[in-house]
Design an enzyme around this catalytic site. Structure first.
Site, short mmCIF file in Angstrom:
data_model
loop_
_atom_site.label_atom_id
_atom_site.label_comp_id
_atom_site.label_asym_id
_atom_site.label_seq_id
_atom_site.Cartn_x
_atom_site.Cartn_y
_atom_site.Cartn_z
N LYS A 74 24.93 37.87 47.34
CA LYS A 74 23.77 37.23 47.99
C LYS A 74 23.27 36.02 47.21
O LYS A 74 22.13 36.00 46.73
CB LYS A 74 22.63 38.24 48.17
N ARG A 228 26.00 55.06 51.19
CA ARG A 228 25.66 56.46 50.92
C ARG A 228 26.10 57.43 52.01
O ARG A 228 26.40 58.58 51.72
CB ARG A 228 24.17 56.57 50.64
O1 C5P Z 1 23.97 53.19 51.05
P1 C5P Z 1 23.74 52.19 52.14
O2 C5P Z 1 24.69 52.37 53.32
O3 C5P Z 1 22.30 52.06 52.55
O4 C5P Z 1 24.15 50.80 51.48
C1 C5P Z 1 23.99 49.59 52.16
C2 C5P Z 1 24.65 48.49 51.39
O5 C5P Z 1 24.46 47.27 52.12
C3 C5P Z 1 24.07 48.26 50.00
O6 C5P Z 1 25.15 47.90 49.15
C4 C5P Z 1 23.13 47.09 50.17
O7 C5P Z 1 23.05 46.27 49.03
C5 C5P Z 1 23.81 46.31 51.31
N1 C5P Z 1 22.91 45.47 52.12
C6 C5P Z 1 21.78 45.95 52.77
N2 C5P Z 1 20.99 45.11 53.52
C7 C5P Z 1 21.32 43.81 53.65
C8 C5P Z 1 22.49 43.32 53.02
C9 C5P Z 1 23.27 44.19 52.27
O8 C5P Z 1 21.50 47.14 52.70
N3 C5P Z 1 20.60 43.01 54.41
#
Ligand code: C5P
Length: 250
Positions: A74, A228
């Site tokens: 990012k 997760r």
């Molecule tokens: O565990 P989970 O499925 O919530 O992880 C979501 C992933 O997507 C994390 O690595 C987070 O940094 C990334 N992410 C996010 N929202 C955004 C961009 C990236 O949750 N807008």
């Protein structure tokens, strides 16, 4: 267990929509996870934690397993700095990377143009450049009360996606809740990547604007970032299989 080689075409294309977020800090453990999921998943997301603890070697090691890397750092800085960081990522062989759309059109466009130029000159496959709109952990209240953005979340996502389109980006990262607005505003062919994916059998954790895999596909998502909901399950392969089935049923 699904045999990838024996998987039907539609199952493979459903599996190809899943990007597994390697949200771990240990290099060897990350590679173990790639090895474990490689018959199901093509793209692995390397974020801040893993990149900072492992360094660029992690990208090379994932590529050596014939898997693609979404480098999720990012970038958010002045145009010159973002462009140089993005060029370094391009030369490392990433398949996708992202910048914050709130860095502005000039930052995104300068970065994109330089990447196109260098990829042509050096015969490198151009990575997909994505824009982060509004983090899925933010709510309408945080956006308006804390960050002072008066026109609300949906309008903000629409606006930022428009900037990314104008700057020539390949697509954006956005929550499922705003995916439809982005699709309508930016058209077909503009990639929509949605994190915050929570199948009905998982808790929301710190994510606020979550949705199920089925909702994501129905809203027009091209790729689903899942962390997760796969990694923290007792049987992660089963979790992937359930997500594939849910994508197919959308
Ligand atoms: O565990 P989970 O499925 O919530 O992880 C979501 C992933 O997507 C994390 O690595 C987070 O940094 C990334 N992410 C996010 N929202 C955004 C961009 C990236 O949750 N807008």
């Amino acid at each position: 267990m699904i045999e990838y080689s024996g998987m039907k075409k539609d199952r493979i294309s459903a599996a190809d929509k899943i990007i597994v977020a390697l949200d771990v800090h240990d290099h060897n453990y990350a590679i173990e996870l790639v090895e474990k999921f490689k018959d199901y998943v093509s793209i692995f997301k390397v974020g801040l934690e893993l990149f900072i603890s492992s360094g660029p070697k992690i990208i090379d090691d994932i590529n050596k397993k014939n898997k693609k890397v979404f480098l999720d750092l990012k970038f958010h800085d002045i145009p010159n700095t973002v462009t140089k960081a993005a060029l370094a990522a391009t030369r490392l062989g990433v398949y996708m990377f992202n910048v914050h759309t709130s860095g502005g059109i000039e930052m995104m466009k300068r970065c994109r143009d330089k990447i196109v130029e260098v990829c042509l000159k050096e015969n490198i496959e151009k990575p997909k450049m994505l824009g982060v709109t509004v983090l899925t952990s933010l709510t309408r209240e945080i956006i308006t009360d804390e960050l002072g953005i008066r026109h609300g979340l949906r309008t903000q996502v629409k606006h930022l996606s428009g900037l990314a389109l104008k700057a020539g980006l390949d697509g954006v990262i956005t929550s499922v809740k705003e995916a439809e607005i982005v699709r309508n505003h930016c058209g077909r062919g503009f990639l929509i990547i949605t994190p915050g994916i929570r199948p009905s059998w998982t808790p929301p954790d710190d994510q606020q604007r979550t949705a199920t895999p089925k909702e994501a596909i129905r809203a027009g998502a091209d790729y689903l970032v899942v962390g997760r909901a796969i990694l923290q399950q007792a049987d992660p392969i089963n979790a992937i299989e359930l997500i594939i089935l849910e994508i197919l049923s959308a």
